[in-house]
Every structure is written in structure tokens, then in C-alpha cells.
Enzyme design. Sequence first.
Site, PDB file in Angstrom:
ATOM      1  N   CYS A   1      -0.684  -4.916   0.000  1.00  0.00           N
ATOM      2  CA  CYS A   1      -1.356  -4.473   1.440  1.00  0.00           C
ATOM      3  C   CYS A   1      -2.542  -5.195   1.635  1.00  0.00           C
ATOM      4  CB  CYS A   1      -1.747  -2.963   1.317  1.00  0.00           C
ATOM      5  SG  CYS A   1      -3.094  -2.536  -0.046  1.00  0.00           S
TER       6      CYS A   1
ATOM      7  N   HIS B   1      -0.580  -0.864   8.498  1.00  0.00           N
ATOM      8  CA  HIS B   1      -0.576  -1.035   6.953  1.00  0.00           C
ATOM      9  C   HIS B   1       0.749  -1.058   6.370  1.00  0.00           C
ATOM     10  CE1 HIS B   1      -0.271   3.291   5.566  1.00  0.00           C
ATOM     11  NE2 HIS B   1      -0.540   3.522   7.062  1.00  0.00           N
TER      12      HIS B   1
ATOM     13  N   HIS C   1      -6.977   0.326  -0.835  1.00  0.00           N
ATOM     14  CA  HIS C   1      -5.736   0.232  -0.013  1.00  0.00           C
ATOM     15  C   HIS C   1      -6.299  -0.494   1.344  1.00  0.00           C
ATOM     16  CE1 HIS C   1      -2.020   0.829   2.034  1.00  0.00           C
ATOM     17  NE2 HIS C   1      -2.652   1.619   3.021  1.00  0.00           N
TER      18      HIS C   1
END
EC number: 2.3.1.-
Length: 165
Positions: free
Chosen positions: A116, A38, A26
Site C-alpha cells: 500500500c 487504498h 497502512h
Amino acid sequence: MFYVRAPLIEPKPGDLIEIFRPFYRHWAIYVGDGYVVHLAPPSEVAGAGAASVMSALTDKAIVKKELLYDVAGSDKYQVNNKHDDKYSPLPCSKIIQRAEELVGQEVLYKLTSENCEHFVNELRYGIARSDQVRDVVVAAGIAGVGLAAIGLIGVIFSRNKRQKQ
């Protein structure tokens, strides 16, 4: 036992943060004072770990500003500005301004083209890219070539066997 994880390198505003989730990475961008911006699924709870992948099922994500410690949860993380040798980072003030302006917005999310990692690279360098996606595509291509080669060997073996009969 309670302990605080410390990254090897203390993040600076504008840094890319790589969080090691089970099965994937991530990505977030550090904006200062312990916070990151994010992408998260609309229903994600901070620190939910693998639940982040739920964005892939909804095609939507929310741009969130949360404490890095909460986003990482129990997962390890590190500063990883891995493309600084290829691309010049935008000025820090511009990176943070762009990130902050997006907080709270719902954005399109696609695992292969708008995830992401694409998001944070776009903020830092102005170039959306994801090495995770590239690596999976390359691995799948290599696997496909391998399977095709095995199939071809099988065909050649069968022909040779028939010719000998």
C-alpha cells in the site's frame, strides 16, 4: 462515549494518509470529500484494521475508494507527505485521476515490493517506494551483522581457549 477523531492537519486532495495499524502502517491517498483510495485484500471489510495484512497471503489486492473515517476505523491517522522534500508531487488533478481510474481493479500485492505504501507513493510522486520495507530490511541486516559478529567472537574465544590449553 462517542467522539470524532480529527487529524492534526486536514487532508487535501492528493495527500498521503498514514494510518497507524497495530504492527504496521497502512497508506491511502486522499481524493477529496472525505474519501481515500487504498489497497485492500479482496475480502476486507472497511475498518478491519490488522486484517489488511491478508493481502500478503493472497498476493492480490483490490483498489478501493472508501471514506477515510471507515478505512481508519479506530486507528489514528495523519497526513504524511514525507517525500515532498525529495520528489515533486505530480499535479493534484493527475494524482486523483490516476487513483480514480484504478478503483475496482485487482492488482498484484507483494509485501516487499508492491504494498500500500508503494502504491500511494507511485500515485503522488510517480515513484514506488516503501520506507517500512526499507526499515525492516535495514534492521534485519543490522541484526544479521550482529549475529555474525557474536558468532565470530565465539569462534575467536574458542580458538584462544584451545591455544591456552
